[in-house]
Design a protein around this motif. Structure first.
Motif, PDB file in Angstrom:
ATOM      1  N   UNK A   1      -3.020  -0.746   0.788  1.00  0.00           N
ATOM      2  CA  UNK A   1      -4.159  -1.638   0.628  1.00  0.00           C
ATOM      3  C   UNK A   1      -3.674  -3.055   0.301  1.00  0.00           C
ATOM      4  N   UNK A   2      -2.749  -3.145  -0.648  1.00  0.00           N
ATOM      5  CA  UNK A   2      -2.251  -4.454  -1.059  1.00  0.00           C
ATOM      6  C   UNK A   2      -1.598  -5.173   0.119  1.00  0.00           C
ATOM      7  N   UNK A   3      -0.822  -4.451   0.906  1.00  0.00           N
ATOM      8  CA  UNK A   3      -0.158  -5.068   2.052  1.00  0.00           C
ATOM      9  C   UNK A   3      -1.174  -5.547   3.080  1.00  0.00           C
ATOM     10  N   UNK A   4      -2.201  -4.772   3.284  1.00  0.00           N
ATOM     11  CA  UNK A   4      -3.252  -5.170   4.233  1.00  0.00           C
ATOM     12  C   UNK A   4      -3.985  -6.401   3.730  1.00  0.00           C
ATOM     13  N   UNK A   5      -4.233  -6.462   2.422  1.00  0.00           N
ATOM     14  CA  UNK A   5      -4.872  -7.653   1.853  1.00  0.00           C
ATOM     15  C   UNK A   5      -3.962  -8.871   2.002  1.00  0.00           C
ATOM     16  N   UNK A   6      -2.675  -8.686   1.750  1.00  0.00           N
ATOM     17  CA  UNK A   6      -1.720  -9.786   1.869  1.00  0.00           C
ATOM     18  C   UNK A   6      -1.657 -10.321   3.302  1.00  0.00           C
ATOM     19  N   UNK A   7      -1.870  -9.436   4.284  1.00  0.00           N
ATOM     20  CA  UNK A   7      -1.895  -9.873   5.685  1.00  0.00           C
ATOM     21  C   UNK A   7      -3.222 -10.526   6.048  1.00  0.00           C
ATOM     22  N   UNK A   8      -4.166 -10.524   5.124  1.00  0.00           N
ATOM     23  CA  UNK A   8      -5.448 -11.159   5.386  1.00  0.00           C
ATOM     24  C   UNK A   8      -6.432 -10.299   6.150  1.00  0.00           C
ATOM     25  N   UNK A   9      -6.278  -8.982   6.087  1.00  0.00           N
ATOM     26  CA  UNK A   9      -7.190  -8.080   6.792  1.00  0.00           C
ATOM     27  C   UNK A   9      -8.517  -7.982   6.037  1.00  0.00           C
ATOM     28  N   UNK A  10      -9.544  -8.554   6.624  1.00  0.00           N
ATOM     29  CA  UNK A  10     -10.863  -8.525   5.994  1.00  0.00           C
ATOM     30  C   UNK A  10     -11.364  -7.096   5.819  1.00  0.00           C
ATOM     31  N   UNK A  11     -10.983  -6.205   6.731  1.00  0.00           N
ATOM     32  CA  UNK A  11     -11.408  -4.805   6.629  1.00  0.00           C
ATOM     33  C   UNK A  11     -10.874  -4.173   5.346  1.00  0.00           C
ATOM     34  N   UNK A  12      -9.682  -4.578   4.919  1.00  0.00           N
ATOM     35  CA  UNK A  12      -9.106  -4.045   3.686  1.00  0.00           C
ATOM     36  C   UNK A  12      -9.948  -4.464   2.486  1.00  0.00           C
ATOM     37  N   UNK A  13     -10.396  -5.722   2.490  1.00  0.00           N
ATOM     38  CA  UNK A  13     -11.261  -6.179   1.398  1.00  0.00           C
ATOM     39  C   UNK A  13     -12.576  -5.410   1.419  1.00  0.00           C
ATOM     40  N   UNK A  14     -13.111  -5.160   2.610  1.00  0.00           N
ATOM     41  CA  UNK A  14     -14.341  -4.380   2.726  1.00  0.00           C
ATOM     42  C   UNK A  14     -14.182  -2.971   2.175  1.00  0.00           C
ATOM     43  N   UNK A  15     -13.061  -2.345   2.479  1.00  0.00           N
ATOM     44  CA  UNK A  15     -12.797  -1.002   1.954  1.00  0.00           C
ATOM     45  C   UNK A  15     -12.665  -1.019   0.433  1.00  0.00           C
ATOM     46  N   UNK A  16     -11.942  -2.021  -0.067  1.00  0.00           N
ATOM     47  CA  UNK A  16     -11.772  -2.157  -1.517  1.00  0.00           C
ATOM     48  C   UNK A  16     -13.128  -2.379  -2.188  1.00  0.00           C
ATOM     49  N   UNK A  17     -13.940  -3.222  -1.576  1.00  0.00           N
ATOM     50  CA  UNK A  17     -15.281  -3.483  -2.102  1.00  0.00           C
ATOM     51  C   UNK A  17     -16.115  -2.207  -2.109  1.00  0.00           C
ATOM     52  N   UNK A  18     -16.100  -1.477  -1.018  1.00  0.00           N
ATOM     53  CA  UNK A  18     -16.862  -0.225  -0.943  1.00  0.00           C
ATOM     54  C   UNK A  18     -16.419   0.750  -2.020  1.00  0.00           C
ATOM     55  N   UNK A  19     -15.128   0.774  -2.280  1.00  0.00           N
ATOM     56  CA  UNK A  19     -14.573   1.722  -3.236  1.00  0.00           C
ATOM     57  C   UNK A  19     -14.857   1.323  -4.691  1.00  0.00           C
TER      58      UNK A  19
END
Length: 182
Positions: A1-19
């Motif tokens: 998750x952290x790596x995806x956020x660091x790459x700027x993947x908005x979907x990762x933020x959405x997943x984190x938000x949902x969780x």
């Protein structure tokens, strides 16, 4: 998750938000007792996570713990700011001692909420039966189809976890597993 956020993947933020959004909002609301302020804290916490994904250190604990600690710190900071503003505007308000007591109580309550929502389902179920439905350990055991010894064990462990909500780390020391502040 952290790596995806660091790459700027908005979907990762959405997943984190949902969780974690309901956790963040409920902790902030518990501290501030204000729906709009809890909404604002929720936005601020997820904004911080998006802008600072490298602030999370997996060696310090889970992402959930880090997000919860960010929320608690931000909400407590807001509580202090609001009280200071109220004091300046109205010439009254809480004394420093009263404010710190209010902050400690709100923090302990928020931590207790977090602990209950994070504990394993079997422990949470036993505590809910005992405290919300007023069941003793024998009735809880029957309701959960477990032995009385197991019901006592679950209740004891759940209460031990909750008691950690009111214990404080040494002055200046952050509890383990919470990463850095906002």
């Amino acid at each position: 998750m952290q790596q995806r956020l660091a790459r700027g993947e908005a979907a990762a933020l959405g997943e984190l938000y949902d969780r974690f959004a309901s956790l963040v909002h409920s902790l902030a609301h518990r501290v501030l007792s204000d729906e709009a302020a809890a909404d604002q804290i929720t936005r601020e916490v997820f904004g911080y996570v998006w802008e600072n994904p490298d602030a999370y250190d997996p060696k310090q604990g889970s992402m959930r713990s880090w997000v919860a600690k960010l929320t608690q710190r931000q909400a407590v900071q807001r509580l202090r700011q609001d009280e200071a503003s109220s004091y300046a505007e109205n010439g009254g308000g809480c004394s420093t001692e009263e404010l710190e007591l209010k902050v400690r109580r709100a923090s302990a309550a928020a931590r207790a909420d977090y602990i209950v929502t994070s504990m394993p389902a079997p422990l949470r179920a036993a505590l809910e039966l005992a405290y919300f439905q007023r069941r003793d350990y024998r009735q809880a055991a029957a309701d959960l189809s477990i032995t009385e010894d197991e019901a006592r064990r679950r209740l004891r462990l759940g209460l031990q976890l909750l008691s950690s909500a009111i214990t404080r780390p040494p002055e200046g020391a952050a509890p383990p597993g919470y990463g850095r502040a906002l």
